[in-house]
Design a protein around this motif. Structure first.
Motif, PDB file in Angstrom:
ATOM      1  N   LYS A  41      12.048  -5.912 -20.715  1.00  0.00           N
ATOM      2  CA  LYS A  41      12.941  -5.056 -21.514  1.00  0.00           C
ATOM      3  C   LYS A  41      13.559  -3.945 -20.668  1.00  0.00           C
ATOM      4  O   LYS A  41      13.866  -2.855 -21.150  1.00  0.00           O
ATOM      5  N   GLN A  42      13.725  -4.231 -19.381  1.00  0.00           N
ATOM      6  CA  GLN A  42      14.405  -3.337 -18.444  1.00  0.00           C
ATOM      7  C   GLN A  42      15.260  -4.193 -17.514  1.00  0.00           C
ATOM      8  O   GLN A  42      15.106  -5.409 -17.479  1.00  0.00           O
ATOM      9  N   TRP A  43      16.143  -3.535 -16.760  1.00  0.00           N
ATOM     10  CA  TRP A  43      16.957  -4.259 -15.786  1.00  0.00           C
ATOM     11  C   TRP A  43      16.045  -5.083 -14.886  1.00  0.00           C
ATOM     12  O   TRP A  43      15.042  -4.577 -14.376  1.00  0.00           O
ATOM     13  N   GLY A  44      16.355  -6.363 -14.707  1.00  0.00           N
ATOM     14  CA  GLY A  44      15.463  -7.303 -14.030  1.00  0.00           C
ATOM     15  C   GLY A  44      15.306  -7.120 -12.542  1.00  0.00           C
ATOM     16  O   GLY A  44      14.454  -7.757 -11.926  1.00  0.00           O
ATOM     17  N   ILE A  45      16.123  -6.261 -11.944  1.00  0.00           N
ATOM     18  CA  ILE A  45      15.975  -5.968 -10.518  1.00  0.00           C
ATOM     19  C   ILE A  45      15.362  -4.580 -10.358  1.00  0.00           C
ATOM     20  O   ILE A  45      15.831  -3.607 -10.937  1.00  0.00           O
ATOM     21  N   TYR A  46      14.310  -4.516  -9.581  1.00  0.00           N
ATOM     22  CA  TYR A  46      13.601  -3.269  -9.307  1.00  0.00           C
ATOM     23  C   TYR A  46      13.932  -2.847  -7.880  1.00  0.00           C
ATOM     24  O   TYR A  46      13.938  -3.678  -6.959  1.00  0.00           O
ATOM     25  N   SER A  47      14.224  -1.576  -7.670  1.00  0.00           N
ATOM     26  CA  SER A  47      14.486  -1.095  -6.313  1.00  0.00           C
ATOM     27  C   SER A  47      13.640   0.143  -6.037  1.00  0.00           C
ATOM     28  O   SER A  47      13.288   0.893  -6.958  1.00  0.00           O
ATOM     29  N   GLN A  48      13.328   0.336  -4.781  1.00  0.00           N
ATOM     30  CA  GLN A  48      12.447   1.435  -4.387  1.00  0.00           C
ATOM     31  C   GLN A  48      12.692   1.755  -2.915  1.00  0.00           C
ATOM     32  O   GLN A  48      12.975   0.853  -2.113  1.00  0.00           O
ATOM     33  N   LEU A  49      12.581   3.027  -2.539  1.00  0.00           N
ATOM     34  CA  LEU A  49      12.742   3.415  -1.147  1.00  0.00           C
ATOM     35  C   LEU A  49      11.514   2.986  -0.349  1.00  0.00           C
ATOM     36  O   LEU A  49      10.383   3.195  -0.782  1.00  0.00           O
ATOM     37  N   ARG A  50      11.764   2.376   0.793  1.00  0.00           N
ATOM     38  CA  ARG A  50      10.692   1.964   1.697  1.00  0.00           C
ATOM     39  C   ARG A  50      11.030   2.397   3.119  1.00  0.00           C
ATOM     40  O   ARG A  50      12.180   2.688   3.440  1.00  0.00           O
ATOM     41  N   VAL A  51      10.027   2.375   3.984  1.00  0.00           N
ATOM     42  CA  VAL A  51      10.201   2.749   5.382  1.00  0.00           C
ATOM     43  C   VAL A  51      10.574   1.510   6.188  1.00  0.00           C
ATOM     44  O   VAL A  51       9.870   0.500   6.150  1.00  0.00           O
ATOM     45  N   GLY A  52      11.701   1.610   6.898  1.00  0.00           N
ATOM     46  CA  GLY A  52      12.187   0.475   7.661  1.00  0.00           C
ATOM     47  C   GLY A  52      12.067   0.666   9.160  1.00  0.00           C
ATOM     48  O   GLY A  52      11.272   1.485   9.649  1.00  0.00           O
ATOM     49  N   GLN A  53      12.868  -0.085   9.891  1.00  0.00           N
ATOM     50  CA  GLN A  53      12.865  -0.041  11.351  1.00  0.00           C
ATOM     51  C   GLN A  53      13.160   1.378  11.846  1.00  0.00           C
ATOM     52  O   GLN A  53      14.042   2.055  11.326  1.00  0.00           O
ATOM     53  N   TYR A  54      12.416   1.811  12.844  1.00  0.00           N
ATOM     54  CA  TYR A  54      12.525   3.146  13.439  1.00  0.00           C
ATOM     55  C   TYR A  54      12.243   4.268  12.433  1.00  0.00           C
ATOM     56  O   TYR A  54      12.636   5.408  12.644  1.00  0.00           O
ATOM     57  N   GLY A  55      11.583   3.919  11.326  1.00  0.00           N
ATOM     58  CA  GLY A  55      11.229   4.918  10.324  1.00  0.00           C
ATOM     59  C   GLY A  55      12.352   5.261   9.359  1.00  0.00           C
ATOM     60  O   GLY A  55      12.200   6.146   8.509  1.00  0.00           O
ATOM     61  N   LYS A  56      13.473   4.555   9.466  1.00  0.00           N
ATOM     62  CA  LYS A  56      14.616   4.813   8.583  1.00  0.00           C
ATOM     63  C   LYS A  56      14.317   4.280   7.174  1.00  0.00           C
ATOM     64  O   LYS A  56      13.830   3.169   7.003  1.00  0.00           O
ATOM     65  N   LEU A  57      14.631   5.088   6.164  1.00  0.00           N
ATOM     66  CA  LEU A  57      14.402   4.666   4.781  1.00  0.00           C
ATOM     67  C   LEU A  57      15.513   3.732   4.314  1.00  0.00           C
ATOM     68  O   LEU A  57      16.673   3.876   4.698  1.00  0.00           O
ATOM     69  N   PHE A  58      15.135   2.754   3.499  1.00  0.00           N
ATOM     70  CA  PHE A  58      16.121   1.859   2.892  1.00  0.00           C
ATOM     71  C   PHE A  58      15.629   1.501   1.495  1.00  0.00           C
ATOM     72  O   PHE A  58      14.487   1.745   1.133  1.00  0.00           O
ATOM     73  N   ARG A  59      16.504   0.909   0.726  1.00  0.00           N
ATOM     74  CA  ARG A  59      16.166   0.543  -0.653  1.00  0.00           C
ATOM     75  C   ARG A  59      15.861  -0.950  -0.715  1.00  0.00           C
ATOM     76  O   ARG A  59      16.713  -1.777  -0.421  1.00  0.00           O
ATOM     77  N   ILE A  60      14.608  -1.271  -1.088  1.00  0.00           N
ATOM     78  CA  ILE A  60      14.185  -2.672  -1.202  1.00  0.00           C
ATOM     79  C   ILE A  60      14.465  -3.165  -2.617  1.00  0.00           C
ATOM     80  O   ILE A  60      14.453  -2.392  -3.575  1.00  0.00           O
TER      81      ILE A  60
END
Length: 196
Positions: A41-60
């Motif tokens: 009963k919510q939008w079927g795609i979930y996104s969250q900030l994660r730590v990526g290459q070289y410590g750069k944040l991105f949205r998974i």
């Protein structure tokens, strides 16, 4: 140690694989997204900030498997609906990360992307893990495929995760970067597909 050339080849391989398979998977992903939307009963795609290459944040991006509310380690599978548990156990909830791979935030294989407070706080030689893009699958992901079940039987899942599982994942992921080969990536992809 993984080289700049190996990183470039790894990236070319990632893009080539995604461009071949994403057109075949786009309809199933959209259908699963619709099912997840109805199920939670919510939008079927979930996104969250994660730590990526070289410590750069991105949205998974993931298919949503949990209803809104407080979520605790070791309880996630119990809080998921039957459809959500199926998506989590089959790892189909990770399919939207093909888009993360395509845009360059992730790789098919690598350390799983962590929340802030883990990979971004690595010190010394452990920071070599950040040389590579986080992956949809990887050696630590395979070892801890049933991580939620492991945490569910612990009195303090958060403490066990930080002191035991996370420390082991760091060792596994360091070894992956230090002994990287293209053949290793192919082996890990095959093992992930075969669930072994």
């Amino acid at each position: 140690m993984i080289s700049k050339t190996q990183l470039k080849v790894k990236r070319i391989f990632d893009v080539a694989v995604v461009l071949v398979f994403l057109p075949l998977l786009i309809i199933p992903i959209l259908l699963l997204m619709l099912i997840a939307t109805i199920d939670t009963k919510q939008w079927g795609i979930y996104s969250q900030l994660r730590v990526g290459q070289y410590g750069k944040l991105f949205r998974i991006y993931k298919l949503r498997t949990l209803a809104d509310g407080a979520h605790q380690l070791g309880q996630l599978d119990h809080l998921a609906s039957s459809m959500g548990r199926f998506l989590r156990q089959s790892k189909l909830n990770e399919l939207p990360q093909l888009f993360n791979v395509l845009i360059g935030d992730m790789s098919l294989v690598g350390p799983r992307p962590d929340l802030q407070g883990f990979a971004d706080e690595l010190k010394g030689e452990d920071r070599i893990i950040l040389k590579v893009k986080p992956g949809i699958t990887g050696p630590a992901s395979l070892k801890y495929r049933h991580e939620e079940q492991l945490l569910a039987v612990r009195k303090d899942p958060e403490h066990y995760n930080r002191t035991i599982i996370w420390a082991d994942k760091v060792k596994i992921n360091k070894n992956y970067v230090q002994n990287y080969s293209f053949y290793l990536d192919l082996t890990l992809i095959l093992k992930s597909i075969l669930n072994k």
